[in-house]
Design a protein around this motif. Structure first.
Motif, PDB file in Angstrom:
ATOM      1  N   LYS A  31     -23.367 -76.518  31.830  1.00 39.44           N
ATOM      2  CA  LYS A  31     -23.270 -75.953  30.486  1.00 39.44           C
ATOM      3  C   LYS A  31     -22.106 -74.978  30.364  1.00 39.44           C
ATOM      4  CE  LYS A  31     -28.097 -76.330  28.985  1.00 39.44           C
ATOM      5  NZ  LYS A  31     -29.273 -75.598  28.453  1.00 39.44           N
ATOM      6  N   GLU A  32     -21.429 -75.070  29.235  1.00 42.17           N
ATOM      7  CA  GLU A  32     -20.363 -74.133  28.889  1.00 42.17           C
ATOM      8  C   GLU A  32     -20.598 -73.670  27.455  1.00 42.17           C
ATOM      9  OE1 GLU A  32     -17.812 -72.858  30.595  1.00 42.17           O
ATOM     10  OE2 GLU A  32     -18.135 -73.988  32.458  1.00 42.17           O
TER      11      GLU A  32
ATOM     12  N   THR B  99     -22.495 -74.629  22.481  1.00 43.02           N
ATOM     13  CA  THR B  99     -22.944 -74.787  23.866  1.00 43.02           C
ATOM     14  C   THR B  99     -22.969 -76.278  24.182  1.00 43.02           C
ATOM     15  OG1 THR B  99     -24.287 -72.771  23.809  1.00 43.02           O
ATOM     16  CG2 THR B  99     -24.786 -74.389  25.528  1.00 43.02           C
TER      17      THR B  99
ATOM     18  N   PHE C  35     -15.229 -79.908  32.969  1.00 41.50           N
ATOM     19  CA  PHE C  35     -16.297 -78.946  33.213  1.00 41.50           C
ATOM     20  C   PHE C  35     -17.542 -79.649  33.739  1.00 41.50           C
ATOM     21  CE2 PHE C  35     -13.871 -77.468  29.471  1.00 41.50           C
ATOM     22  CZ  PHE C  35     -13.324 -76.309  30.006  1.00 41.50           C
TER      23      PHE C  35
ATOM     24  N   HIS D 284     -15.051 -66.666  25.706  1.00 42.22           N
ATOM     25  CA  HIS D 284     -15.593 -67.536  26.747  1.00 42.22           C
ATOM     26  C   HIS D 284     -15.830 -66.711  27.999  1.00 42.22           C
ATOM     27  CE1 HIS D 284     -15.231 -70.594  30.052  1.00 42.22           C
ATOM     28  NE2 HIS D 284     -16.073 -71.224  29.261  1.00 42.22           N
ATOM     29  N   LYS D 285     -17.076 -66.690  28.449  1.00 36.55           N
ATOM     30  CA  LYS D 285     -17.462 -65.925  29.635  1.00 36.55           C
ATOM     31  C   LYS D 285     -17.025 -64.471  29.542  1.00 36.55           C
ATOM     32  CE  LYS D 285     -17.808 -69.857  32.768  1.00 36.55           C
ATOM     33  NZ  LYS D 285     -17.385 -70.495  34.028  1.00 36.55           N
TER      34      LYS D 285
ATOM     35  N   THR E 165     -10.007 -71.749  32.447  1.00 36.80           N
ATOM     36  CA  THR E 165     -11.094 -72.728  32.525  1.00 36.80           C
ATOM     37  C   THR E 165     -10.789 -73.953  33.380  1.00 36.80           C
ATOM     38  OG1 THR E 165     -10.327 -73.758  30.455  1.00 36.80           O
ATOM     39  CG2 THR E 165     -12.021 -72.049  30.281  1.00 36.80           C
TER      40      THR E 165
END
Length: 510
Positions: A84-85, A51, A81, A110-111, A144
């Motif tokens: 937070k990712e 994260t 970005f 991712h997501k 992304t």
């Protein structure tokens, strides 16, 4: 020479960050050595979750730059970005220590969407990836990099052709060890010893036992079936100072232990007799002048101590923490790790390691990287044609070389080096720079015609529209036609000039 020894000692302390010579620390090191010695073929399966707060990262980099005296550095907007990712990596890694081979299979989540990164082979034979590796990278970038949604690479038609190329090339060889031009003898020195790395593991343990017999970090504790390691950033900083202080007070045993370890590892790495002799001479000089070694280490300690007192360093260290538990049960090693780097990043990992049930077999056939890049370059030319060139030169440079690189409509996100530089010889007439007509037009994709009778040049932009050719004023010098960059304005190009500290740049773009 003594400074080199001191530098080696300082590097050694960084490597030894979590360990010393307490009973728990030595037992932990012994467990690690036993695992490596007893499992020449291993298989590790695990999950790592990362994260990252990119806003916090920008602030951290800004503060770090200021701490280093750079008050003008700007990092806002440097990352693709915001906020937070989180990405989760599920992986399986096989390692063949005997034949020096690693096989890595990774999926990224991712997501809520899974991206298959295929397999990566790395070892003595070279480095290979599957076409799915590139496809996975492409798919993740597409999902992304929203700010590049209009980029040619994410066009639906391009995506289909990109996939078609990958489907024809299952394995890609990024490099082959044979291409490095090494002799059979050199390759042999890179192979593991016939009896394995047991002597090296023993030498590493002896380095601790003999060099740091009375030093302990206090960071390793025993737990049922294994060990726990815990450290804060503040503890690591103070521990480094303690290790420096220990070495200053006990230089002889540390230097002797370091010499034995380096000589052992060097012999196993194919050092020549001359290499060994040079190392022994270096350490002999250090032993004869211990005072100088202690002086250099004392200076290093003062530098570290001063750095630890800086507010930016203190802030970074205060935000860092590390915790790990490593246990062993019936030949299976389980590791749980957690890194916290302030509000910038957290990394958690859970994995198991055990003996592998099968070996690693390299692909029998693979496309070379150059061949794949040639195929990809055709796509780049088709979907992202050259829109101009960037020319850089220094008027006072005796070589009279101008560096020319292509300018394309969109950024090349995956294959940026397609815009390689070309060197052209320029001439200066009446204070104006002229470039070779044919060469600069080739770089720009401009078509040129030459009238032998009138000895004049004309240029046009599209092959089928030669009737729209425009006359360009040229100068014939030593049998070569040269053209001023301003002439391309006749074809609809704009020219932008800059001069920074004598470095001239012209961007010729549609």
């Amino acid at each position: 020479m003594r400074k080199k020894i001191a530098a080696l000692l300082c590097a050694l302390m960084c490597v030894m960050a979590f360990t010393g010579c307490s009973k728990a620390e030595m037992n932990y090191l012994q467990m690690s050595a036993d695992m490596l010695q007893n499992m020449q073929m291993t298989e590790t399966k695990g999950t790592t979750t990362i994260t990252m707060d990119f806003d916090a990262l920008e602030n951290f980099m800004q503060d770090t730059a200021k701490a280093m005296g750079n008050t003008t550095a700007g990092f806002v907007g440097e990352f693709p970005f915001d906020g937070k990712e989180t990405v989760q990596l599920d992986y399986t890694m096989k390692a063949d220590l005997k034949n020096v081979r690693i096989l890595l299979d990774v999926d990224a989540i991712h997501k809520g969407k899974t991206y298959d990164f295929g397999q990566v082979y790395y070892g003595m034979e070279g480095m290979y990836v599957t076409s799915q590796t590139l496809q996975g990278v492409y798919d993740l970038m597409h999902a992304t990099l929203q700010q590049y949604s209009d980029n040619y690479m994410f066009d639906e038609t391009y995506a289909k052709e990109f996939k078609a190329i990958l489907d024809k090339n299952e394995y890609i060889c990024l490099y082959n060890i044979k291409d490095l031009g090494l002799s059979a003898e050199q390759l042999q020195t890179m192979m593991p010893p016939a009896n394995g790395y047991g002597d090296l593991y023993k030498a590493a343990l002896d380095l601790y036992k003999n060099g740091f017999a009375n030093f302990t970090t206090g960071l390793v504790t025993e737990i049922p079936s294994g060990f726990r390691i815990e450290a804060t950033g503040e503890q690591l900083g103070q521990m480094l100072l303690s290790m420096l202080d220990y070495t200053i007070k006990n230089p002889e045993p540390v230097i002797n232990a370091l010499e034995e370890y380096i000589l052992t590892s060097g012999k196993m790495s194919g050092f020549t007799e001359q290499d060994i002799s040079d190392l022994q001479s270096t350490f002999a000089e250090a032993k004869q002048d211990i005072a100088s070694v202690k002086s250099v280490l004392t200076q290093m300690k003062e530098i570290v101590s001063t750095a630890l007192q800086q507010s930016e360093v203190t802030s970074a260290l205060n935000g860092f923490s590390y915790k790990a538990e490593i246990t062993q049960n019936n030949g299976v090693y389980t590791t749980n790790e957690n890194y916290v780097m302030g509000d910038v990043c957290t990394i958690t990992t859970t994995c198991t390691t055990q003996k592998a049930t099968s070996g690693i077999v390299y692909p029998a056939k693979a496309t070379t990287l150059d061949d794949l890049m040639t195929q990809m370059q055709h796509l780049t030319v088709k979907y992202n044609p050259v829109s101009g060139v960037k020319v850089m030169w220094i008027l006072d440079d005796e070589s009279k070389e101008a560096f020319v690189s292509m300018v394309r409509k969109d950024t090349d996100l995956m294959f940026p080096y397609f815009s390689e530089e070309t060197k052209l010889i320029y001439v200066v007439e009446d204070g104006r720079v002229y470039l070779p007509l044919r060469d600069i037009c080739d770089e720009m994709g401009v078509f040129v015609t030459w009238d032998k009778n009138t000895k004049t040049a004309s240029a046009y932009l599209e092959k089928e529209h030669a009737d729209k050719a425009v006359h360009l004023a040229t100068k014939l010098i030593d049998g070569v036609s040269y053209v001023s960059m301003r002439e391309f304005e006749k074809l609809g190009y704009t020219i932008t000039y800059t001069n920074t500290d004598g470095i001239h740049q012209a961007v010729i773009k549609k």
